[in-house]
Design an enzyme around this catalytic site. Structure first.
Site, PDB file in Angstrom:
ATOM      1  N   GLU A 269      54.657  91.355  45.519  1.00 45.33           N
ATOM      2  CA  GLU A 269      55.778  90.751  44.789  1.00 45.33           C
ATOM      3  C   GLU A 269      55.888  91.277  43.361  1.00 45.33           C
ATOM      4  O   GLU A 269      56.969  91.347  42.798  1.00 45.33           O
ATOM      5  CB  GLU A 269      55.660  89.227  44.791  1.00 45.33           C
ATOM      6  CG  GLU A 269      55.921  88.582  46.151  1.00 45.33           C
ATOM      7  CD  GLU A 269      54.684  88.494  47.026  1.00 45.33           C
ATOM      8  OE1 GLU A 269      53.643  89.099  46.675  1.00 45.33           O
ATOM      9  OE2 GLU A 269      54.746  87.814  48.064  1.00 45.33           O
TER      10      GLU A 269
ATOM     11  N   PHE B 161      51.013  73.278  51.209  1.00 47.63           N
ATOM     12  CA  PHE B 161      50.641  74.655  51.504  1.00 47.63           C
ATOM     13  C   PHE B 161      51.588  75.618  50.781  1.00 47.63           C
ATOM     14  O   PHE B 161      52.798  75.466  50.829  1.00 47.63           O
ATOM     15  CB  PHE B 161      50.687  74.912  53.014  1.00 47.63           C
ATOM     16  CG  PHE B 161      50.384  76.343  53.367  1.00 47.63           C
ATOM     17  CD1 PHE B 161      49.121  76.880  53.125  1.00 47.63           C
ATOM     18  CD2 PHE B 161      51.360  77.162  53.899  1.00 47.63           C
ATOM     19  CE1 PHE B 161      48.845  78.201  53.428  1.00 47.63           C
ATOM     20  CE2 PHE B 161      51.082  78.489  54.209  1.00 47.63           C
ATOM     21  CZ  PHE B 161      49.821  79.006  53.974  1.00 47.63           C
ATOM     22  N   GLN B 162      51.031  76.586  50.117  1.00 48.20           N
ATOM     23  CA  GLN B 162      51.772  77.587  49.340  1.00 48.20           C
ATOM     24  C   GLN B 162      52.698  76.945  48.308  1.00 48.20           C
ATOM     25  O   GLN B 162      53.792  77.425  48.051  1.00 48.20           O
ATOM     26  CB  GLN B 162      52.539  78.553  50.255  1.00 48.20           C
ATOM     27  CG  GLN B 162      51.581  79.457  51.027  1.00 48.20           C
ATOM     28  CD  GLN B 162      52.247  80.673  51.647  1.00 48.20           C
ATOM     29  OE1 GLN B 162      53.417  80.610  52.016  1.00 48.20           O
ATOM     30  NE2 GLN B 162      51.500  81.758  51.769  1.00 48.20           N
TER      31      GLN B 162
ATOM     32  N   LYS C  43      62.898  74.661  50.338  1.00 43.24           N
ATOM     33  CA  LYS C  43      63.306  74.983  51.704  1.00 43.24           C
ATOM     34  C   LYS C  43      64.396  74.041  52.210  1.00 43.24           C
ATOM     35  O   LYS C  43      65.328  74.475  52.890  1.00 43.24           O
ATOM     36  CB  LYS C  43      62.074  74.895  52.610  1.00 43.24           C
ATOM     37  CG  LYS C  43      62.360  75.344  54.021  1.00 43.24           C
ATOM     38  CD  LYS C  43      61.100  75.469  54.851  1.00 43.24           C
ATOM     39  CE  LYS C  43      61.472  76.038  56.224  1.00 43.24           C
ATOM     40  NZ  LYS C  43      60.289  76.380  57.007  1.00 43.24           N
TER      41      LYS C  43
ATOM     42  N   MET D 299      43.551 105.986  27.288  1.00 46.82           N
ATOM     43  CA  MET D 299      43.827 105.413  25.972  1.00 46.82           C
ATOM     44  C   MET D 299      42.650 104.572  25.489  1.00 46.82           C
ATOM     45  O   MET D 299      42.320 104.553  24.304  1.00 46.82           O
ATOM     46  CB  MET D 299      45.119 104.587  26.027  1.00 46.82           C
ATOM     47  CG  MET D 299      45.685 104.243  24.672  1.00 46.82           C
ATOM     48  SD  MET D 299      46.060 105.712  23.677  1.00 46.82           S
ATOM     49  CE  MET D 299      47.799 105.933  24.029  1.00 46.82           C
TER      50      MET D 299
END
Lengths: 171, 583
Positions: B53, B115-116, B165, B481
């Site tokens: 993502e 959940f999630q 949802k 760097m």
């Protein structure tokens, strides 16, 4: 530009915001995220029909930081107006405190006497306690609380500052 | 007549269509299944499946920066949403318009540690320009349109819309984008004419002027860059650009002094230090640009043009502050500008001084080792691409600075790089977004083995969509760097900056269906670059470079512009009388 600069000022800022979820978190998150100070903060809905709330913040910082705070607040999407009452002219500033004092005998009488001088009202009373309600500016409330300390002060609840400009102009 | 009710998923698709969205970068999951089902049923909106993502957001950023249109992201709840945080912060820091739709658990479960579930609006509040949790399907269309408005108006930035949802599955009324008006957000775009007049007068009286422009000019659209060029030519002033601004003025323009700042050119930084009038358009006095604030352009009257009032007087107190869109303000400045022949002599002697600084050739380097120098590689690349319209993305670190120094950007929207946040792992997914937006264009990622491996999984996305992206890997085996700072400021104690166990990048490329190329010696560089550019598919070219090479010039953190460290191969600098330190 750090907070250790000597040029620290206190400003009272009024903010008109949409009364929507998360708006207070946005304002507070801005202050904590950018390291600004909050000395006092109050918030309540002021116009139900338009779902507007008013937040009053007392903050401190150098003039450059105060300008930043205002610009950052104005950048928040749900913020309609930011008004720096401290620079925009005279304004009225009030706070309410509820002060609980426990005790008996001379202390109890003395606390009532002081309350009278400060025009504090007794809003709850038992044989061994008072709850005073006092309204005024921050300094007056500080003084009252200090005087109550040796007389059995056990609890203080303060609302934080609400402020509004003097005169006819509105936010 | 009652409007026909649509499902939340249908409203979502309709809103994106009405906003002109053609591509969404995303990754499906449990709570976004209905949205993905709706995407399945149509052909108009294209979905690009990234492998992470974070990469979806960077791809959307690449799409946005190379097109000027908002990038759109669709991810699921919980880990899908939390994985976007780095990308969103990156877009916020670089003012990139991104609309990110995150799935959320059903409203009845919010707060239950379902959940999630993650508190997406809470987590992203400080890394977005704005965010919103939609609780009622009837608000959905409006909130989505507002998200696009907010992301693209004023100073652009990322906006998150969190979509439970049950809201997606409920039925509600659709409203079109024309109905959207946000009373509390009306950014000022037109600059104050009185202030513009004062600014132009100040510029007309300048003896040692400089224009310092940044990403705000690019964000204001190609017309703004054209106006910057016109103003530069009308005034004859020297112009320097920030990393974010590269391409706003053609690199080949003789008024262009190169990039300024920590790794800016000698001439740009000294001109900034000695100028008497500075016009900053669309840049924000970032600490990598200003160096030590007390010593920043001490003699200059400063004019600042910015669309974001909070950028003004944040780091540097300016004399004239103009809030407005860079393009519109530049247009008004050109109108107000009247040439004054009297000051031509002053400008001439200023240019003479600048030409003296230019003659230092601060970007020269020694090129005689067994391993290729990164500067040489990029100069060879520049020679090969100079007549083509090329999009370049970079990751973060030494290779990023070398790209900014040695690749010449002639047009805006051609360099995609993580400026403010400095996100390693940005380059590869950003290139995915760029190539999706410009399927026929040449897209090159300049990267390093460290950055590349932070979003390496996107090689699979490149493979899936057959994107002919060219990856130029400058491989020094170090976090370059970090290594450079350890060498210069930490007594050469190279703590944890050495990579060991890196893969065989040629085999790796081949495993993902790309062409893998490997150069060993400097004399192979040319052929390898030609081969890479000639191939019609994806290429990963691994070029080992001299690991001891550092990026110069350099202004150490907290130093002033005239306290530059120049490279060790520099000619004798004593004659300038400038305060120069040799590494």
């Amino acid at each position: 530009m750090t907070a250790t600069d000597e040029n620290i000022q206190f400003h009272t800022i009024a903010i008109l915001v949409n009364n929507e979820p998360g708006v207070l978190a946005r304002v507070i998150g801005l202050f904590s995220g950018r390291g600004y100070n909050i000395e006092s903060l109050t918030v309540a809905e002021v116009k139900h029909s338009e779902s507007l709330s008013r937040i009053t913040i007392v903050t401190s910082g150098t003039p450059m930081i105060i300008e930043q705070i205002k610009a950052q607040l104005e950048r928040l999407i749900p913020v309609h107006r930011v008004s720096d009452l401290t620079v925009e002219g005279p304004f009225v500033k009030r706070e309410l405190a509820l002060v609980k004092v426990q005790g008996s005998g001379e202390n109890r009488v003395e606390s009532l006497r002081i309350a009278d001088i400060f025009r504090a009202r007794v809003v709850d009373s038992t044989n061994s306690s008072f709850v005073f309600e006092i309204v005024g500016d921050t300094g007056k409330l500080d003084a009252f609380v200090d005087l109550m300390a040796p007389l059995g002060l056990v609890d203080v609840a303060r609302t934080g500052v609400a402020a509004i400009a003097r005169g006819a102009a509105a936010l | 007549m009652a409007k026909k009710k649509l499902t939340g998923a249908e409203i979502f698709l309709r809103a994106l269509k009405d906003q002109g969205v053609e591509v969404v970068f995303g990754y499906p999951g449990g709570v976004t299944l209905s949205l993905y089902d709706e995407i399945y049923k149509q052909n108009r909106l294209r979905h690009v499946l990234t492998r992470h993502e974070q990469a979806a957001v960077h791809a959307a950023e690449g799409y946005a920066r190379s097109t000027g249109k908002p990038g759109v992201v669709l991810v699921t709840s919980g880990p899908g949403a939390t994985n976007t945080v780095t990308g969103l912060t990156d877009a916020l820091m670089d003012s990139i318009p991104v609309v990110c739709i995150t799935g959320q658990v059903p409203t009845a479960l919010i707060g239950n540690d379902a959940f999630q579930e993650a508190d997406t609006t809470g987590i992203t509040r400080s890394c977005t320009k704005h965010n919103n949790l939609v609780k009622d399907v009837d608000d959905l269309a409006r909130v989505l349109h507002e998200a696009f408005y907010i992301a693209t108006h004023g100073r652009p930035g990322p906006v998150v819309v969190d979509l439970p949802k049950d809201v997606v599955n409920a039925r509600g009324v659709y409203v079109g984008p024309d109905k959207v008006r946000i009373k509390s957000y009306q950014p000022r775009v037109k600059g104050d004419i009185g202030l513009i007049d004062r600014a132009v007068k100040l510029m007309a009286g300048a003896k040692r002027p400089i224009i310092y422009a940044g990403g705000g000019v690019i964000n204001a659209g190609p017309a703004a860059s054209a106006r910057l060029e016109r103003l530069v030519h009308a005034t004859g002033f020297p112009c320097t650009l920030t990393l974010m601004g590269l391409g706003a003025l053609p690199a080949s323009d003789k008024h262009f002094l190169g990039m300024l700042g920590m790794h800016g050119t000698y001439e740009a930084n000294l001109a900034m230090h000695h100028c008497d009038v500075m016009l900053n358009v669309g840049a924000r006095f970032d600490d990598r640009v200003t160096g030590k604030l007390d010593g920043f352009a001490p003699e200059a009257k400063k004019i600042h043009v910015d669309i974001d009032p909070s950028s003004i007087n944040k780091n540097v107190l300016v004399d004239i502050a103009i809030v407005g869109d860079a393009g519109l303000v530049l247009e008004d400045m050109i109108k107000a500008w009247k040439p004054t022949p009297a000051k031509d002599t002053a400008l001439k002697s200023w240019w003479k001084k600048i030409d003296g600084w230019r003659a230092r050739k601060c970007l020269s380097y020694g090129n005689n080792g067994k391993l290729a120098k990164p500067q040489y590689i990029l100069q060879r690349l520049q020679a090969e691409i100079k007549d083509r319209d090329v999009y370049v993305t970079t990751d973060v670190g030494q290779h990023q600075m070398w790209t900014a120094q040695y690749i010449h950007f002639e047009k805006p929207n051609r360099l995609m790089t993580s400026g403010g946040l400095g996100t390693m792992g940005y380059g590869l997914p950003a290139a995915v977004g760029v190539q999706i937006a410009h399927p026929e264009a040449l897209v090159i990622v300049v990267t390093s083995e460290g950055s590349l491996q932070m979003n390496l999984q996107e090689l699979a996305t490149i493979s899936q969509y057959r994107l002919p992206i060219k990856i130029l890997l400058l491989n020094n085996g170090y976090m370059g760097m970090v290594r450079q700072w350890q060498e210069l400021f930490y007594g050469k104690r190279y703590s944890e900056s050495r990579y060991q166990g890196d893969p065989d990048f040629v085999k790796l490329a081949e495993a993902y269906g790309a062409m893998g190329l490997q150069a060993e010696r400097p004399d192979e560089v040319d052929g390898l670059i030609k081969k890479m550019l000639a191939h019609d598919g994806a290429v990963l070219a691994n070029l080992p470079i001299d690991p001891t090479e550092n990026v110069f010039p350099m202004i150490a953190a907290g130093a002033c512009h005239h306290e530059m460290i120049l490279g060790p191969k520099e000619p004798d600098l004593a004659e300038t009388g400038e305060d120069v330190v040799l590494a």
